[in-house]
Design an enzyme around this catalytic site. Sequence first.
Site, short mmCIF file in Angstrom:
data_model
loop_
_atom_site.label_atom_id
_atom_site.label_comp_id
_atom_site.label_asym_id
_atom_site.label_seq_id
_atom_site.Cartn_x
_atom_site.Cartn_y
_atom_site.Cartn_z
N ARG A 230 -28.37 87.11 76.02
CA ARG A 230 -29.07 88.16 76.73
C ARG A 230 -30.55 88.00 76.50
O ARG A 230 -30.99 87.58 75.42
CB ARG A 230 -28.59 89.56 76.28
CG ARG A 230 -27.28 90.00 76.90
CD ARG A 230 -27.42 90.17 78.39
NE ARG A 230 -26.24 90.68 79.04
CZ ARG A 230 -25.32 89.92 79.63
NH1 ARG A 230 -25.42 88.61 79.60
NH2 ARG A 230 -24.28 90.46 80.25
N GLU A 259 -35.56 90.78 83.42
CA GLU A 259 -34.79 90.33 84.59
C GLU A 259 -34.75 91.45 85.65
O GLU A 259 -34.69 92.62 85.30
CB GLU A 259 -33.35 89.99 84.18
CG GLU A 259 -33.24 88.79 83.28
CD GLU A 259 -31.79 88.49 82.91
OE1 GLU A 259 -30.86 89.08 83.51
OE2 GLU A 259 -31.57 87.66 82.01
N HIS A 277 -30.15 83.53 85.33
CA HIS A 277 -28.95 84.21 84.85
C HIS A 277 -27.72 83.83 85.68
O HIS A 277 -26.99 84.70 86.18
CB HIS A 277 -29.15 85.72 84.84
CG HIS A 277 -28.23 86.43 83.87
ND1 HIS A 277 -28.56 87.61 83.28
CD2 HIS A 277 -27.01 86.10 83.40
CE1 HIS A 277 -27.56 88.00 82.49
NE2 HIS A 277 -26.61 87.10 82.54
#
Length: 310
Positions: A230, A259, A277
């Site tokens: 993450r 993000e 991602h």
Amino acid sequence: MTPSLLVLIPLTDASRASIEAVFNVVYAPDATRRAAAVAAHGGTIRAVLTNGTTGLSAAEIDRMPQLELVSALGAEYENLAIEHARARGIVLVNGAGTNDHCVADHAFALLLAVVRDVPQLDRETRKGAWRDTLPMRPNVAGKRLGIVGLGNIGDKVARRGAGFDMEMGYHNRKPREGSPLRYFDSVAALAQWSDFLVVATPGGAGTRHLIGKTVFEALGPRGFVVNVSRGSVLDTAALAQALTAGTIAGAALDVYEGEPHPPEALLALRNVVLTPHVGGRSPEAVAASVENFLSNARRHFAGEAVLTPI
């Protein structure tokens, strides 16, 4: 009666069709539609499909009095109001195990790309450069690979490392019973030992900025870091400084703070590889994740135990 499902994440047409065969779907994969959907349909929603990044808030849960099942499509669930949902007796599930191979593949793709400088070599080749004008890059095979988080994904990264004849170590909060890999009781100690550090630990408050200045200094000027966990786990500002100063040799990130916006501090740096991602995304992984969700949903609404509870 067919239960109503609120979907808060984008789905492919095939995935959406599979889910709509089972549920009355309220599709709200962006912020505007999400707020409107909760306001208009909250009273009838019995299940929610989201993911760790998109999450589900306590306030939203409170606006769904019939809610009884919440699913994170992937393995992560850091932005779900877990304790609030549990206090309501809501069943929580995730997609553990459905995209592990895909993420491990991507971790190794990133490692190879940044160590062997694949993006830059491609770019220079297109400009007409030949190998004699370009710097040589180190091997990946035979080096020391440190894995931060030896869970399902970390274990699969280790299997791929074995195929490259790598010596491997790992850090978890406690040693993993039965693992033949060398255990380190701190990330800094693991980084100091490693040539390459792959980060595959869960996100959340407990791991925020776990990978930062101290770890980069321990990894050293020939070291590389890969993050497929993450974005919050890695300190972006500290990484930018380490890459600029030569504290470490390079980094490859599939996840990052802020993000979906890419990290501005890293965009101009030559020694970083970025992907948006996508580590857990492939046709196979998405299909497996959707099928896992549907299996959990069928079991829950039939009064049976779910397969992958949080």
